[in-house]
Design a protein around this motif. Structure first.
Motif, PDB file in Angstrom:
ATOM      1  N   ALA A   1      -3.901   4.079 -13.112  1.00  0.00           N
ATOM      2  CA  ALA A   1      -2.761   3.302 -13.604  1.00  0.00           C
ATOM      3  C   ALA A   1      -1.841   2.902 -12.462  1.00  0.00           C
ATOM      4  O   ALA A   1      -1.369   1.752 -12.387  1.00  0.00           O
ATOM      5  N   ASP A   2      -1.577   3.829 -11.552  1.00  0.00           N
ATOM      6  CA  ASP A   2      -0.709   3.525 -10.408  1.00  0.00           C
ATOM      7  C   ASP A   2      -1.353   2.502  -9.491  1.00  0.00           C
ATOM      8  O   ASP A   2      -0.703   1.558  -9.030  1.00  0.00           O
ATOM      9  N   GLN A   3      -2.652   2.649  -9.238  1.00  0.00           N
ATOM     10  CA  GLN A   3      -3.329   1.727  -8.326  1.00  0.00           C
ATOM     11  C   GLN A   3      -3.423   0.318  -8.902  1.00  0.00           C
ATOM     12  O   GLN A   3      -3.272  -0.673  -8.189  1.00  0.00           O
ATOM     13  N   LEU A   4      -3.679   0.207 -10.205  1.00  0.00           N
ATOM     14  CA  LEU A   4      -3.770  -1.115 -10.819  1.00  0.00           C
ATOM     15  C   LEU A   4      -2.417  -1.813 -10.890  1.00  0.00           C
ATOM     16  O   LEU A   4      -2.352  -3.048 -10.953  1.00  0.00           O
ATOM     17  N   SER A   5      -1.347  -1.057 -10.876  1.00  0.00           N
ATOM     18  CA  SER A   5      -0.010  -1.660 -10.974  1.00  0.00           C
ATOM     19  C   SER A   5       0.413  -2.338  -9.679  1.00  0.00           C
ATOM     20  O   SER A   5       1.343  -3.145  -9.684  1.00  0.00           O
ATOM     21  N   ARG A   6      -0.252  -2.028  -8.591  1.00  0.00           N
ATOM     22  CA  ARG A   6       0.143  -2.578  -7.294  1.00  0.00           C
ATOM     23  C   ARG A   6      -0.265  -4.041  -7.180  1.00  0.00           C
ATOM     24  O   ARG A   6      -1.327  -4.452  -7.622  1.00  0.00           O
ATOM     25  N   GLN A   7       0.593  -4.796  -6.510  1.00  0.00           N
ATOM     26  CA  GLN A   7       0.348  -6.233  -6.370  1.00  0.00           C
ATOM     27  C   GLN A   7      -0.920  -6.509  -5.569  1.00  0.00           C
ATOM     28  O   GLN A   7      -1.612  -7.493  -5.803  1.00  0.00           O
ATOM     29  N   ALA A   8      -1.247  -5.633  -4.637  1.00  0.00           N
ATOM     30  CA  ALA A   8      -2.423  -5.841  -3.790  1.00  0.00           C
ATOM     31  C   ALA A   8      -3.727  -5.587  -4.524  1.00  0.00           C
ATOM     32  O   ALA A   8      -4.799  -5.949  -4.018  1.00  0.00           O
ATOM     33  N   THR A   9      -3.676  -4.959  -5.699  1.00  0.00           N
ATOM     34  CA  THR A   9      -4.903  -4.742  -6.478  1.00  0.00           C
ATOM     35  C   THR A   9      -4.955  -5.746  -7.627  1.00  0.00           C
ATOM     36  O   THR A   9      -5.434  -6.862  -7.448  1.00  0.00           O
ATOM     37  N   THR A  10      -4.458  -5.371  -8.806  1.00  0.00           N
ATOM     38  CA  THR A  10      -4.510  -6.309  -9.935  1.00  0.00           C
ATOM     39  C   THR A  10      -3.133  -6.652 -10.480  1.00  0.00           C
ATOM     40  O   THR A  10      -3.033  -7.410 -11.440  1.00  0.00           O
ATOM     41  N   ASN A  11      -2.073  -6.085  -9.882  1.00  0.00           N
ATOM     42  CA  ASN A  11      -0.706  -6.369 -10.329  1.00  0.00           C
ATOM     43  C   ASN A  11      -0.521  -6.085 -11.821  1.00  0.00           C
ATOM     44  O   ASN A  11       0.144  -6.829 -12.537  1.00  0.00           O
TER      45      ASN A  11
END
Length: 275
Positions: free
Chosen positions: A187-197
């Protein structure tokens, strides 16, 4: 006191293999092998190509499950592979689910790998491997789409492990390689703009063929601002790579279907995708 041993749970083992060849201008089944939870069915053909539907009769995968698919298209033949339904990856108590796909196409053959989406649930662990070996003048369309929890069902994936490995060779030369890893804090990683925002659904499409560059403009129009598409000439063949990010599975499929239809030319989409 005698220690209580945890129960030994039954695990999925599935191995499906298919090979085709061209006879009198049409692609025909040559060999078929099915073991365990793997089943392969062939809808009535409507063209010179052959379509195979892969079925995991277990209905989903969890830690310790193993699935292997392989396909071989002889020179001049045309084979399209899809799945009966979305593959669901459930919470893993121990270990991980493993899916292995090996595809081979002879000279002048066309091979399409068009499975329906993979759905990961919270706590899932999946390792997926895709190996493609194309002869000179062979073409291929490769698709993988992944959904991290179904928004419409109120599902949320906070923690999971996912590793997706691709190796594609043309005339013996490595022309595409990628390793996608995410987890455990999905959840944290997907929330990042560099991944899937914040997007919960992603897809990658790879097309290798002589007319790949001609399709680039149309593909970019379909991927939109939330996606991307690029073209290279690698190892004597054209390579078109497209990626899509969407807020959920529904939005992903709306954009994915016309894109897959475009890249697959006259063959269009597998019949099961539109039924």
């Amino acid at each position: 006191m005698i220690p209580v041993q945890p129960p030994v749970l039954q695990r999925v083992r599935a191995d499906g293999r298919v090979s085709v060849r061209q006879i009198d201008g049409r692609t025909r089944l040559h060999r078929l092998f099915q073991e365990g939870a793997a089943k392969i069915r062939f809808p009535a053909p409507e063209s010179a190509a052959l379509e195979a539907v892969l079925i995991n009769t277990a209905g989903g995968l969890t830690g310790g499950d193993r699935v292997e698919w392989s396909a071989d298209a002889a020179p001049g033949s045309s084979l399209s592979l899809t799945t009966q339904a979305c593959e669901k990856i459930y919470r893993a108590g121990t270990g991980r689910a493993e899916v292995s796909v090996a595809l081979k196409a002879g000279a002048g053959a066309r091979l399409c790998w068009l499975p329906q989406e993979t759905i990961l649930f919270d706590g899932a662990a999946l390792s997926r491997r895709l190996d493609v070996d194309l002869a000179q003048d062979a073409s291929a369309l490769i698709l993988e789409a992944t959904i991290f929890g179904r928004k419409a069902m109120g599902e949320r994936v906070d923690r999971a492990m996912f590793h997706d490995r691709w190796r594609v060779r043309h005339a013996g030369r490595l022309v595409h390689a990628e390793d996608f890893r995410i987890g455990p804090d999905v959840a944290d990683q997907l929330s990042r703009q560099a991944t899937t925002n914040g997007g919960r659904a992603v897809a990658t499409l790879l097309f290798l063929g002589e007319n790949a560059e001609e399709l680039l403009t149309s593909v970019r129009a379909l991927t939109g601002e939330a996606g991307s598409a690029s073209f290279w000439c690698v190892g004597g063949t054209g390579k078109l790579l497209a990626r899509i990010v969407a807020e959920d599975g529904y939005a992903l499929r709306r954009r994915l279907l016309p894109l897959a239809r475009l890249l697959n030319g006259q063959a269009g989409l597998p019949k099961i995708w539109t039924s």
